[in-house]
Design a protein around this motif. Structure first.
Motif, short mmCIF file in Angstrom:
data_model
loop_
_atom_site.label_atom_id
_atom_site.label_comp_id
_atom_site.label_asym_id
_atom_site.label_seq_id
_atom_site.Cartn_x
_atom_site.Cartn_y
_atom_site.Cartn_z
N ASP A 87 0.82 -1.22 0.00
CA ASP A 87 0.00 0.00 0.00
C ASP A 87 0.85 1.26 0.00
OD1 ASP A 87 -2.35 -1.40 -0.01
OD2 ASP A 87 -2.63 -1.32 2.16
N ASN A 90 -0.58 3.87 2.18
CA ASN A 90 -1.89 4.35 1.76
C ASN A 90 -3.00 3.53 2.41
OD1 ASN A 90 -1.40 6.50 -0.23
ND2 ASN A 90 -0.30 4.89 -1.29
N GLU A 92 -4.21 1.43 6.32
CA GLU A 92 -4.71 1.75 7.65
C GLU A 92 -3.61 1.60 8.68
OE1 GLU A 92 -9.44 0.51 7.48
OE2 GLU A 92 -8.04 -0.66 8.68
N ARG A 94 -3.68 1.02 12.80
CA ARG A 94 -4.65 0.74 13.86
C ARG A 94 -4.01 0.89 15.24
NH1 ARG A 94 -4.86 -4.77 11.00
NH2 ARG A 94 -2.70 -4.09 11.11
N SER A 114 -2.36 12.39 11.18
CA SER A 114 -3.17 12.66 9.99
C SER A 114 -2.54 13.75 9.13
CB SER A 114 -4.59 13.07 10.39
OG SER A 114 -5.24 12.01 11.07
N VAL A 120 -3.22 7.98 4.91
CA VAL A 120 -3.40 6.82 5.78
C VAL A 120 -4.66 7.02 6.61
CG1 VAL A 120 -2.41 5.49 7.69
CG2 VAL A 120 -0.92 6.39 5.89
N ASN A 121 -5.46 5.97 6.73
CA ASN A 121 -6.63 6.00 7.60
C ASN A 121 -6.22 5.51 8.99
OD1 ASN A 121 -8.54 6.79 5.61
ND2 ASN A 121 -8.56 4.70 4.82
N PHE A 122 -6.36 6.37 9.98
CA PHE A 122 -6.00 6.02 11.35
C PHE A 122 -7.25 5.58 12.10
CE2 PHE A 122 -2.59 8.75 9.91
CZ PHE A 122 -1.47 8.03 10.31
N ARG A 123 -7.17 4.39 12.68
CA ARG A 123 -8.31 3.79 13.38
C ARG A 123 -7.98 3.65 14.86
NH1 ARG A 123 -12.01 4.42 9.33
NH2 ARG A 123 -11.43 3.26 7.45
#
Length: 297
Positions: A87, A90, A92, A94, A114, A120-123
């Motif tokens: 990725d 690009n 996640e 977590r 962020s 990147v999606n931060f969870r």
């Protein structure tokens, strides 16, 4: 030996029934039986004892089940890490945390990350320490914020800060002023964190009460700091919590006294898999450590 052989074996080992296993695998029973027989022939030993009435694992089968589970967990972790490489940041990231540590500092961390990694999606996941350790080992979390102790050869950890403990109570129903008054709570009801979620933490609370000369009357348990504080706020009992978790969730009805004399602390750790060496992990840990210096001392 192919991956499907291992997955078929684990399903039969779990169900101890070729009929139920075949239904869950969406294949008919004869092909499943053949696959297991092929696996046994390749290994050179029987993995199951079976007759018309029952199926059970042999001693060799029990050993093989344990090792195969570990292999598949490792494979899943490798797959997750490989996907992250593919990725190219690009995907996640977590982060697990425990309810007693959630504060503006974690919000600040997400804001910082962020901005640094906009694709990147931060969870965020609220997960008890014990379950965080398992999730980190399996590659289902990239970073954990949890309370020690942590004993895992697969994980690395750094101390974020040491948290003291404090007694928290509804100031309208409990009238104590100093740490010397805590012994007066021997007849009060207590609300503790759930023992099964944090056994070491639970035992520490019992030890603290013992130091003040009483065994607590535990009438409620919860696995969430906010829930505990709500119950205390309603006058249903007192509690002992890490000091910073109280400071982050204070209500007008509540008061607390830091228990400095007991000399017991809760280690808040930053943990990640040893195989996790991404720039995100390093930057996240460094960001929080800088907060520790400026905020917690």
């Amino acid at each position: 030996m192919e991956l499907r052989h291992l997955k078929y074996f684990l399903m039969v080992a779990e169900e101890l029934s070729f009929v139920r296993a075949s239904e869950k695998l969406f294949i008919s029973q004869p092909p499943l039986s053949r696959q297991i027989k092929e696996l046994e022939d390749e290994i050179g030993t029987r993995l199951f004892n079976r007759n018309n009435k029952r199926v059970e694992l042999t001693e060799a089968g029990k050993y093989f089940q344990k090792e195969v589970k570990e292999i598949l967990l490792t494979l899943e972790s490798v797959s997750q890490r490989t996907k992250k490489v593919g990725d190219n940041l690009n995907g996640e990231f977590r982060i697990g945390y425990i309810s007693s540590t959630f504060s503006r500092h974690i919000s600040d961390l997400i804001k910082y990350l962020s901005e640094e990694y906009p694709f990147v999606n931060f969870r965020l996941y609220e997960v008890p320490s014990i379950k965080q350790i398992v999730a980190l080992e399996q590659g289902k979390l990239d970073l954990g914020i949890l309370r020690g102790p942590l004993k895992s050869p697969k994980l690395m950890s750094e101390l974020w800060f040491q948290d003291s403990y404090a007694i928290v109570f509804n100031k309208n129903s409990i009238k104590i002023k100093t740490e010397n008054d805590v012994g007066q709570l021997s007849n009060e009801r207590f609300i503790f964190y759930n023992k099964s979620y944090a056994p070491s933490y639970y035992e520490t609370l019992l030890q603290i009460c013992s130091k003040f000369g009483f065994a607590p009357q535990i009438v409620h348990e919860s696995n969430n700091v906010s829930s505990i504080l709500q119950l205390v706020k309603e006058g249903l009992g007192a509690s002992i919590l890490p000091t910073n978790s109280i400071k982050n969730n204070i209500y007008n009805e509540l008061d607390f006294i830091e228990l400095k004399s007991v000399k017991l602390f809760s280690d808040v750790l930053l943990s990640s898999p040893k195989s996790e060496n991404s720039s995100i992990t390093k930057n996240a840990i460094q960001f929080l450590k800088n907060l520790r210096i400026s905020t917690f001392g």
